[in-house]
Motif scaffolding. Structure first.
Motif, mmCIF file in Angstrom:
data_model
loop_
_atom_site.group_PDB
_atom_site.id
_atom_site.type_symbol
_atom_site.label_atom_id
_atom_site.label_comp_id
_atom_site.label_asym_id
_atom_site.label_seq_id
_atom_site.Cartn_x
_atom_site.Cartn_y
_atom_site.Cartn_z
ATOM 1 N N ALA A 13 0.828 -1.203 0.000
ATOM 2 C CA ALA A 13 0.000 0.000 0.000
ATOM 3 C C ALA A 13 0.863 1.255 0.000
ATOM 4 O O ALA A 13 0.446 2.306 -0.507
ATOM 5 N N GLY A 14 2.046 1.188 0.570
ATOM 6 C CA GLY A 14 2.936 2.329 0.645
ATOM 7 C C GLY A 14 4.257 1.927 1.267
ATOM 8 O O GLY A 14 4.412 0.803 1.767
ATOM 9 N N VAL A 15 5.197 2.852 1.252
ATOM 10 C CA VAL A 15 6.541 2.625 1.778
ATOM 11 C C VAL A 15 6.824 3.667 2.852
ATOM 12 O O VAL A 15 6.601 4.867 2.642
ATOM 13 N N ALA B 218 8.716 7.199 -10.152
ATOM 14 C CA ALA B 218 8.052 6.954 -11.432
ATOM 15 C C ALA B 218 6.609 6.506 -11.235
ATOM 16 O O ALA B 218 5.715 6.883 -11.999
ATOM 17 N N ARG B 219 6.369 5.712 -10.203
ATOM 18 C CA ARG B 219 5.024 5.230 -9.908
ATOM 19 C C ARG B 219 4.187 6.261 -9.148
ATOM 20 O O ARG B 219 2.973 6.098 -9.041
ATOM 21 N N ASP B 220 4.838 7.269 -8.567
ATOM 22 C CA ASP B 220 4.190 8.133 -7.578
ATOM 23 C C ASP B 220 3.642 7.259 -6.448
ATOM 24 O O ASP B 220 2.513 7.415 -5.998
ATOM 25 N N MET B 221 4.482 6.339 -6.004
ATOM 26 C CA MET B 221 4.126 5.378 -4.965
ATOM 27 C C MET B 221 3.962 6.084 -3.625
ATOM 28 O O MET B 221 4.804 6.921 -3.256
ATOM 29 N N PRO B 222 2.912 5.808 -2.878
ATOM 30 C CA PRO B 222 2.817 6.373 -1.534
ATOM 31 C C PRO B 222 4.092 6.081 -0.739
ATOM 32 O O PRO B 222 4.480 4.917 -0.568
ATOM 33 N N PHE B 223 4.732 7.125 -0.271
ATOM 34 C CA PHE B 223 6.054 7.025 0.345
ATOM 35 C C PHE B 223 6.138 8.080 1.430
ATOM 36 O O PHE B 223 5.725 9.231 1.220
ATOM 37 N N LEU B 224 6.657 7.695 2.587
ATOM 38 C CA LEU B 224 6.915 8.650 3.662
ATOM 39 C C LEU B 224 8.310 8.397 4.194
ATOM 40 O O LEU B 224 8.568 7.379 4.843
ATOM 41 N N GLY B 225 9.230 9.309 3.895
ATOM 42 C CA GLY B 225 10.595 9.233 4.388
ATOM 43 C C GLY B 225 10.752 10.123 5.602
ATOM 44 O O GLY B 225 10.358 11.293 5.571
ATOM 45 N N CYS B 226 11.330 9.594 6.669
ATOM 46 C CA CYS B 226 11.406 10.304 7.940
ATOM 47 C C CYS B 226 12.858 10.639 8.283
ATOM 48 O O CYS B 226 13.681 9.729 8.439
ATOM 49 N N ILE C 222 17.317 11.295 1.526
ATOM 50 C CA ILE C 222 17.189 10.314 0.449
ATOM 51 C C ILE C 222 16.317 10.854 -0.673
ATOM 52 O O ILE C 222 16.672 10.780 -1.862
ATOM 53 N N LEU C 223 15.151 11.417 -0.312
ATOM 54 C CA LEU C 223 14.259 11.954 -1.339
ATOM 55 C C LEU C 223 14.887 13.165 -2.014
ATOM 56 O O LEU C 223 14.883 13.272 -3.250
ATOM 57 N N GLY C 224 15.435 14.095 -1.242
ATOM 58 C CA GLY C 224 16.048 15.279 -1.835
ATOM 59 C C GLY C 224 17.169 14.922 -2.792
ATOM 60 O O GLY C 224 17.245 15.451 -3.906
ATOM 61 N N HIS C 225 18.038 14.010 -2.373
ATOM 62 C CA HIS C 225 19.138 13.569 -3.228
ATOM 63 C C HIS C 225 18.601 12.927 -4.504
ATOM 64 O O HIS C 225 19.123 13.170 -5.605
ATOM 65 N N SER C 226 17.551 12.103 -4.369
ATOM 66 C CA SER C 226 16.986 11.422 -5.531
ATOM 67 C C SER C 226 16.368 12.392 -6.525
ATOM 68 O O SER C 226 16.304 12.106 -7.727
ATOM 69 N N LEU C 227 15.933 13.547 -6.038
ATOM 70 C CA LEU C 227 15.328 14.561 -6.892
ATOM 71 C C LEU C 227 16.351 15.578 -7.402
ATOM 72 O O LEU C 227 15.986 16.528 -8.096
ATOM 73 N N GLY C 228 17.612 15.392 -7.036
ATOM 74 C CA GLY C 228 18.662 16.278 -7.530
ATOM 75 C C GLY C 228 18.870 17.543 -6.733
ATOM 76 O O GLY C 228 19.575 18.455 -7.184
ATOM 77 N N ALA C 229 18.283 17.622 -5.540
ATOM 78 C CA ALA C 229 18.453 18.809 -4.703
ATOM 79 C C ALA C 229 19.772 18.742 -3.934
ATOM 80 O O ALA C 229 20.256 17.644 -3.627
ATOM 81 N N PRO C 230 20.354 19.884 -3.599
ATOM 82 C CA PRO C 230 21.555 19.853 -2.758
ATOM 83 C C PRO C 230 21.208 19.432 -1.337
ATOM 84 O O PRO C 230 20.234 19.914 -0.749
ATOM 85 N N THR D 107 9.659 14.026 5.616
ATOM 86 C CA THR D 107 9.719 14.983 6.714
ATOM 87 C C THR D 107 11.131 15.002 7.277
ATOM 88 O O THR D 107 11.770 13.950 7.391
ATOM 89 N N GLN D 108 11.603 16.212 7.639
ATOM 90 C CA GLN D 108 12.879 16.297 8.333
ATOM 91 C C GLN D 108 12.687 15.974 9.806
ATOM 92 O O GLN D 108 13.559 15.403 10.457
ATOM 93 N N PHE D 109 11.547 16.354 10.352
ATOM 94 C CA PHE D 109 11.208 15.982 11.730
ATOM 95 C C PHE D 109 10.800 14.503 11.774
ATOM 96 O O PHE D 109 10.619 13.855 10.747
ATOM 97 N N HIS D 110 10.644 14.012 12.980
ATOM 98 C CA HIS D 110 10.298 12.598 13.175
ATOM 99 C C HIS D 110 8.811 12.473 13.483
ATOM 100 O O HIS D 110 8.397 12.716 14.619
ATOM 101 N N PRO D 111 7.985 12.043 12.522
ATOM 102 C CA PRO D 111 6.553 11.959 12.788
ATOM 103 C C PRO D 111 6.174 10.818 13.721
ATOM 104 O O PRO D 111 5.049 10.785 14.215
#
Length: 244
Positions: free
Chosen positions: A53-55, A91-99, A105-113, A187-191
């Motif tokens: 359902a999501g990651v 690519a899938r727009d898979m439900p994903f929540l990185g904490c 990880i997400l920023g790097h994957s999107l090419g952000a500094p 999120t940079q904070f811890h949900p």
């Protein structure tokens, strides 16, 4: 119901178990609702995102911005494994929540500094503010415009990735929550965390460069005194929204 895939990046068993318990409790999940993978225990197994359902990706002591030659070999392999999954997630727009680490990880994957020079935050509570775009996001709907959250990180995303939406900011760290596509969040904070969780992590990570070990007792007391309620509503909202 399809399960959620919980990927953990912490090499310390005590920390990984505590974090996993927090994901279950604050996310409103039972163990049967998730497939837990500790990447420190072995390479990312063969899996199909169709099954989930999501990651949800937890935190950890690694930093994507560290030079490759300085990375601990285990942490480097863990990082490479999670990064290898991100192109398909995006690519899938898979439900994903990185904490926390998941934001890097997400920023790097999107090419952000992503770096340590500007927006790292010491262990403790911080005031977060929902942006105008955040107020329109389904995960933040109905939440207060400002809230307290627990943070503690050496590196941070230093610019909004191209095409991403800025959802939550704080004074010390502008990019506290972002979204890519419709379903990929970090999120940079811890949900998942309340003060008791940070008290445990302070004891485990006191020699990992986040703070002066002599400050451990003071930081523990400060975290335990925090009243943290809104971030876990974001985590549980993610689970409710994507549970299928």
């Amino acid at each position: 119901m399809r399960r959620f895939l919980v990927l953990q990046l912490r090499p310390e068993t005590e920390a990984a178990d505590e974090e996993f318990g927090a994901f279950l409790q604050r996310g409103g999940l039972a163990e049967a609702d998730v497939h837990r993978v500790r990447l420190d225990e072995g390479p990312l197994p063969a899996l199909s995102l169709d099954d989930y359902a999501g990651v949800i990706v937890g935190g950890g002591p690694g930093c994507v911005s560290d030079p490759p030659e300085t990375k601990d070999p285990l942490e480097a392999r863990i990082e490479a494994d999670i990064l290898s999954l991100m192109p398909e997630v995006l690519a899938r727009d898979m439900p994903f929540l990185g904490c926390c680490y998941g934001m890097g990880i997400l920023g790097h994957s999107l090419g952000a500094p992503v770096g340590k020079g500007r927006y790292g935050e010491p262990i403790g509570g911080v005031d977060c503010a929902v942006t105008e775009a955040g107020a329109q996001d389904p995960l933040l709907a109905g939440l207060p415009g400002t809230f307290r959250a627990l943070v503690g990180h050496k590196e941070a995303v230093e610019a909004l990735p191209d095409g991403a939406v800025h959802l939550v900011a704080s004074g010390p760290c502008p990019f506290q929550m972002i979204r890519a596509g419709a379903n990929v969040y970090a999120t940079q904070f811890h949900p998942e965390a309340e003060g008791v969780n940070f008290a445990s992590r302070i004891a485990i990570y006191k020699d990992r460069g986040y703070f002066d070990p002599a400050d451990a007792a003071r930081l523990t007391a400060a975290c335990l005194a925090e009243e943290i309620t809104v971030p876990q509503r974001i985590l549980s909202g993610f689970v409710r929204r994507f549970r299928v």
